[in-house]
Design an enzyme around this catalytic site. Structure first.
Site, short mmCIF file in Angstrom:
data_model
loop_
_atom_site.label_atom_id
_atom_site.label_comp_id
_atom_site.label_asym_id
_atom_site.label_seq_id
_atom_site.Cartn_x
_atom_site.Cartn_y
_atom_site.Cartn_z
N GLY A 48 -49.84 4.31 5.16
CA GLY A 48 -49.22 4.77 6.28
C GLY A 48 -49.64 5.96 6.63
N ASP A 49 -48.37 5.94 7.50
CA ASP A 49 -48.01 7.64 8.42
C ASP A 49 -47.18 8.30 7.31
OD1 ASP A 49 -45.75 6.26 8.80
OD2 ASP A 49 -46.10 6.99 11.06
#
Length: 146
Positions: A48-49
């Site tokens: 993800g981030d």
């Protein structure tokens, strides 16, 4: 020292500019993290981030604070994506082995706790795990008395 790094408001970038912009931000994030750390440090994308930075031989609070500040500064300038200035900030949580955890799992949990403390403090900041952070987390989990 384990630093967990999370992009602030990454979903908004994906939602407004599209996934290509989000991908460009992720690539730039890795580049900026790598450029702001030493060759002996390890930068990795967890998914993800979320990214992790392992600081080799860095365990003093002042040194960790210096790295966190340098990382935040490296995200001060917006990045250019197809003519759009994209501002991507980060929040960081730090935990030190063996003080904050003896296993990978314990160290990750400690860094994750203070990462979310940093996010709750308004984002674009950092926190180091310690007694205060642990007490804050314990209080957050305590039932509310009526």
């Amino acid at each position: 020292t384990l630093l967990l790094v999370d992009l602030d408001k990454f979903k908004a970038i994906n939602d407004t500019l599209g996934h290509a912009a989000g991908d460009a931000v992720l690539i730039a994030t890795g580049q900026r993290l790598k450029a702001a750390t030493r060759e002996v440090d390890v930068v990795a994308r967890l998914g993800g981030d979320e990214f992790a930075v392992l600081l080799d031989g860095t365990h003093e609070t002042e040194a960790i604070a210096g790295v966190c500040e340098r990382l935040l500064e490296s995200f001060a300038a917006p990045l250019d994506f197809e003519g759009h200035a994209v501002q991507a900030g980060i929040s960081l949580g730090a935990a030190v082995y063996p003080r904050d955890g003896l296993s990978q799992s314990e160290l990750y949990k400690a860094a994750d706790r203070v990462l979310y403390e940093a996010k709750n403090a308004g984002r674009n900041t950092w926190r180091i795990y310690g007694r205060k952070a642990e007490a804050t987390f314990e209080l957050a989990l305590a039932p509310v008395s009526e």
